[in-house]
Design an enzyme around this catalytic site. Structure first.
Site, PDB file in Angstrom:
ATOM      1  N   ASP A  76      35.632  42.009  41.685  1.00 28.45           N
ATOM      2  CA  ASP A  76      34.909  42.382  42.797  1.00 28.45           C
ATOM      3  C   ASP A  76      34.638  43.813  42.823  1.00 28.45           C
ATOM      4  O   ASP A  76      33.591  44.245  43.547  1.00 28.45           O
ATOM      5  CB  ASP A  76      35.754  42.209  44.134  1.00 28.45           C
TER       6      ASP A  76
ATOM      7  N   HIS B 181      44.468  40.756  41.460  1.00 28.95           N
ATOM      8  CA  HIS B 181      43.994  39.659  42.003  1.00 28.95           C
ATOM      9  C   HIS B 181      45.257  38.575  42.419  1.00 28.95           C
ATOM     10  O   HIS B 181      46.113  38.570  41.668  1.00 28.95           O
ATOM     11  CB  HIS B 181      43.033  39.123  40.966  1.00 28.95           C
TER      12      HIS B 181
END
Length: 429
Positions: A364, A306
């Site tokens: 995600d 991330h």
């Protein structure tokens, strides 16, 4: 707030700038008077080193892997709370009492229906229009229907607009989904909770009863909760910039939806699922793992690591539990992407390279798996993100327009174009 100063030496002059210490996070140098005092601007493409506002809503520590809403860790909120309670917390700054939460939930529930004339807006789009295009247009059009909540300087109207947006966004997203699939719209039901109501509006049909599975409802609620706000990201900054001009709340949130639509922002879970489908089968996982490790290969294994979290994404660990529950309930047989996802997760977590680089599965990765398993097409992933993030946008909007120090946003530039020159008549060029 400050007793420290920074000094900038510019040629033969020395400029002093105050340093502010926040309750959490790094110190901030106030450069707001730099141009007045020294005649220079700062240069920060993407604003990655610039604090553009004061905020008391959300804090992220990417090094530690922390996400706090009003000081409460996201892990505690996701496990012990639910989406509408988190909405109350983000909007008002405190956890509600039993009575306050009951009144708030009742208020949201009774504002989920759309003005009936708004149905005509959906029919004006092509059937194959992307749901995000539909949502951007319909949310912007709300300003043409709800005239009693457009005055941003009226605290009561701000409150009404906030409730309307949080309540009606799931209805708008579900109707965009139904319109795209050619099925009739399903009206909201006041006997269902927020997440269950969204699922029934998406998957129920008038011809038969629809029972919401509690495991799927809980997973949906967690997805909403974990995406509710994420500090000053691109879409939130867009909402703030739009609101700095005094634009009405529906226009500001429509701007946020448009920004979220970008694949580098809200489309990450869709990109992750596309990678899973590109891999295609469990047998090909080693090939793609090797490509991800090869620095000369441009391939990126979406869903791992991330930009903000340099350790782990705290939201991912929570959503993994829901992903496991949903896949255990619905199974992965007949869905190659979900089979690949389960095996890829195991391989990556056990791989020393991924461990060393801290490339853990992110939110995600798991949200894409859950939404695919429930039955949503990839085109609905970002609209669902928009539903969840509405409360964050609204909270940030309310905080900004209520700030007495509010100024219209006006970034500066480093101009590299032509210097001043005279216009030439067309026959002389």
């Amino acid at each position: 707030m400050t007793n420290k100063m920074a000094k900038l030496i510019l040629e033969n002059s020395e400029i002093e700038m105050p340093i502010y210490s926040p309750s959490m996070g790094p110190d901030v140098i106030d450069i707001s008077k730099l141009y007045t005092q020294a005649g220079v601007f700062t240069y920060d493409p993407g604003f990655t080193s610039t604090a553009a506002c004061d905020s008391s809503i959300t804090f992220i520590d990417g090094e530690k892997g922390e996400l706090l809403h009003r000081g409460y860790p996201i892990e505690q909120l996701a496990e012990q709370s639910h989406y509408l309670e988190v909405c109350y917390l983000l909007l008002y700054g405190v956890l509600p009492t039993v009575l306050e939460l009951d009144n708030f939930e009742n208020l949201v529930t009774r504002h989920t229906m759309l003005h009936e004339q708004m149905m005509h807006f959906f029919r004006g789009f092509r059937r194959d229009a992307h749901p995000m295009a539909v949502m951007t247009g319909v949310v912007g059009a709300m300003s043409a229907f709800y005239h009693d909540s457009l005055e941003v300087n009226d605290p009561f109207q701000r409150q009404v607009a906030s409730i309307r947006l949080i309540a009606k966004m799931p209805t708008i997203a579900a109707m965009a989904f139904k319109y795209n699939s050619g099925q009739p719209f399903m009206y909201p039901r006041n006997d269902l909770d927020y997440a269950s109501n969204f699922l029934q509006m998406c998957f129920a049909v008038p011809a038969e009863d629809y029972q919401v599975n509690p495991i799927l409802s809980r997973a949906m609620d967690r997805i909403f909760t974990l995406h509710a706000d994420h500090e000053q990201n691109a879409s939130t900054s867009t909402v703030r910039l739009a609101s700095s001009s005094g634009a009405n709340p529906f226009a500001c949130i429509a701007a946020g939806i448009a920004c979220l639509w970008g694949p580098a922002h809200g489309g990450a879970n869709q990109a992750c699922l596309e990678i899973l489908k590109e891999i295609g089968s469990v047998e090909r996982i080693p090939e793609f793992i090797a490509r991800a490790k090869d620095k000369n290969d441009p391939f990126r294994l979406m869903g791992f690591g991330h930009r903000v979290y340099k350790n782990f994404d705290p939201r991912a660990q929570i959503l993994k539990k829901s992903a496991d529950e949903v896949l255990d309930l619905l199974g992965v047989q007949g869905n190659p992407a979900l089979q690949v996802a389960r095996e890829l997760e195991k391989v990556a977590l056990a791989d020393p390279y991924f461990q060393e680089k801290k490339l853990f599965p992110n939110v995600d990765f798991y949200s894409g798996i859950i939404l695919e398993a429930i039955g949503f097409p990839m085109s609905m992933f970002t609209p669902i993100f928009a539903v969840a993030r509405t409360v964050g946008w609204v909270s940030q909007w309310k905080e900004m327009v209520g700030d007495p120090k509010l100024k219209i946003g006006r970034p500066r530039q480093l101009y590299i174009g032509e210097k001043k020159r005279a216009y030439l008549n067309i026959k002389d060029r």
